[in-house]
Scaffold this motif. Structure first.
Motif, PDB file in Angstrom:
ATOM      1  N   UNK A 164       0.811  -1.213   0.000  1.00 42.23           N
ATOM      2  CA  UNK A 164       0.000   0.000   0.000  1.00 42.23           C
ATOM      3  C   UNK A 164       0.849   1.270   0.000  1.00 42.23           C
ATOM      4  N   UNK A 165       1.981   1.234   0.695  1.00 43.94           N
ATOM      5  CA  UNK A 165       2.778   2.447   0.868  1.00 43.94           C
ATOM      6  C   UNK A 165       4.101   2.423   0.104  1.00 43.94           C
ATOM      7  N   UNK A 166       4.286   1.431  -0.753  1.00 45.10           N
ATOM      8  CA  UNK A 166       5.541   1.353  -1.495  1.00 45.10           C
ATOM      9  C   UNK A 166       5.820  -0.055  -1.973  1.00 45.10           C
ATOM     10  N   UNK A 167       7.100  -0.383  -2.135  1.00 51.75           N
ATOM     11  CA  UNK A 167       7.451  -1.702  -2.644  1.00 51.75           C
ATOM     12  C   UNK A 167       8.787  -2.161  -2.079  1.00 51.75           C
ATOM     13  N   UNK A 168       9.010  -3.469  -2.146  1.00 48.98           N
ATOM     14  CA  UNK A 168      10.265  -4.077  -1.703  1.00 48.98           C
ATOM     15  C   UNK A 168      10.708  -5.070  -2.764  1.00 48.98           C
ATOM     16  N   UNK A 169      11.975  -4.965  -3.159  1.00 48.74           N
ATOM     17  CA  UNK A 169      12.523  -5.892  -4.144  1.00 48.74           C
ATOM     18  C   UNK A 169      13.791  -6.519  -3.586  1.00 48.74           C
ATOM     19  N   UNK A 170      13.814  -7.842  -3.537  1.00 50.41           N
ATOM     20  CA  UNK A 170      14.986  -8.582  -3.063  1.00 50.41           C
ATOM     21  C   UNK A 170      15.552  -9.393  -4.219  1.00 50.41           C
ATOM     22  N   UNK A 171      16.860  -9.285  -4.419  1.00 51.59           N
ATOM     23  CA  UNK A 171      17.497 -10.126  -5.434  1.00 51.59           C
ATOM     24  C   UNK A 171      18.620 -10.917  -4.787  1.00 51.59           C
ATOM     25  N   UNK A 172      19.639 -11.282  -5.530  1.00 51.04           N
ATOM     26  CA  UNK A 172      20.651 -12.209  -5.020  1.00 51.04           C
ATOM     27  C   UNK A 172      21.387 -11.691  -3.781  1.00 51.04           C
ATOM     28  N   UNK A 173      21.687 -10.392  -3.751  1.00 50.38           N
ATOM     29  CA  UNK A 173      22.489  -9.899  -2.638  1.00 50.38           C
ATOM     30  C   UNK A 173      22.020  -8.596  -2.021  1.00 50.38           C
TER      31      UNK A 173
END
Length: 354
Positions: free
Chosen positions: A266-275
């Motif tokens: 709702x208030x933004x985003x989170x992106x996780x990748x390899x490191x």
């Protein structure tokens, strides 16, 4: 307090590179024995134990003769727990024998080859533990990655999850040493490498999703690379109990390469990748982005030490419960079943975080 005496059961790649070093690194644990199907493999694993401690490690194997079987390990009073890392189809029987002997168990993921076998194993565990007080922990090292735990907390801060895109794609080549493990090359269980490695990614996904569990899904599966039967690719659409919809793509047979877990909130985003984990608060020109990079860790030292703590305290670690492992397995199995049924919707029943 003296360290807990344990046995390492298995002599494969992961045991040598991860479990033995992890047990040696924990002051709570002391390796008393190593078992493998062959004496040669047990001896190779034992070489990893420092010389000052190696003399106190006894070797057992299927070909070592009388008094050196797996069952003989379970008779030893100085061995309180066992770390099991065996082929997927074999492991439940070894778990049961250890529990019946009153030994605490840390067993590698997945908990079993399918949901039916996993449920039967958990029911056995519940009955047996009531008599022996032995505990069953499932080793899912992804739950001990700082990256996933950090990302999960960032997602919580941003309110309700509104969507997600999971994209984990790579190629399992024939030259890969894990591919050349015979029981993996010709799998006798659903999904092949999608099950064996896939539960890592469903575990990570479920950690990030939190209590907003997946309710149903549809999927298509394919065999893209002929050396990875029965299927090597999943393309799924998942719907959570809150109504959020997202995609889950996992392939071990493609020329693409990516590891991305992207959550819209709702208030933004989170992106996780390899490191790294990238958190974005707000939208458009007002958005504020923060990036945090993580050093690689397998998480195995942390999970093995946590298991030692749970034995000494008598309190199960919440990241190692059989119920969690059941949910990880169910999510993969549901996607595979939907693919087998040409995209038929699958309802999920075991996604509670226990």
């Amino acid at each position: 307090m003296d360290p807990v005496g344990i046995a390492i059961v298995g002599g494969g790649i992961f045991v040598k590179e991860q479990h033995i070093p992890a047990a040696l690194a924990s002051p709570l644990l002391s390796i008393k024995a190593i078992w493998s199907r062959s004496r040669k493999t047990a001896e190779e694993a034992a070489k990893l134990v420092p010389s000052d401690a190696a003399s106190s490690v006894d070797l057992y194997s299927s070909d070592s003769g009388e008094g050196k079987s797996y069952e003989d390990i379970l008779k030893r009073e100085d061995i309180t727990g066992v770390v099991l890392a065996l082929p997927i189809i074999d492991q439940p029987d070894y778990i049961k024998k250890a529990l019946a002997a009153g030994k605490h168990v840390l067993a590698e993921k997945p908990i079993a080859k399918d949901i039916a076998t996993a449920i039967e194993l958990i029911e056995y565990y519940m009955r047996t533990s009531a008599e022996t007080n032995a505990s069953l922990a499932i080793a899912e090292n992804f739950r001990f990655y700082p990256k996933w735990n950090y990302a999960a907390e960032e997602i919580k801060k941003l309110g309700k999850v509104t969507g997600f895109v999971i994209n984990v794609v790579s190629m399992m080549e024939t030259s890969n040493r894990y591919y050349n493990t015979p029981w993996r090359t010709t799998p006798q269980y659903q999904g092949g490498f999608l099950l064996d490695g896939g539960v890592h990614f469903t575990a990570a996904f479920r950690r990030l999703l939190g209590e907003n569990a997946v309710e149903s899904l549809v999927a298509q599966t394919a065999l893209v690379s002929s050396h990875l039967p029965p299927v090597d690719s999943i393309y799924a659409v998942l719907k959570t109990k809150s109504g959020a919809v997202g995609s889950f793509i996992h392939s071990v047979g493609t020329t693409m390469s990516a590891t991305e877990f992207y959550f819209a909130c709702e208030k933004g985003s989170v992106k996780a990748d390899r490191d790294k984990v990238v958190t974005t608060v707000g939208f458009g020109n007002d958005a504020v982005t923060e990036e945090k990079t993580f050093e690689y860790t397998s998480g195995v030292k942390e999970e093995v030490h946590a298991w030692g703590e749970s034995i000494l305290s008598g309190i199960a670690n919440p990241d190692q419960t059989p119920g969690l492992a059941l949910g990880d397995l169910e999510l993969i199995e549901a996607m595979l079943k939907s693919g087998e049924q040409d995209g038929a919707r699958q309802k999920l029943e075991h996604q509670q975080l226990v």
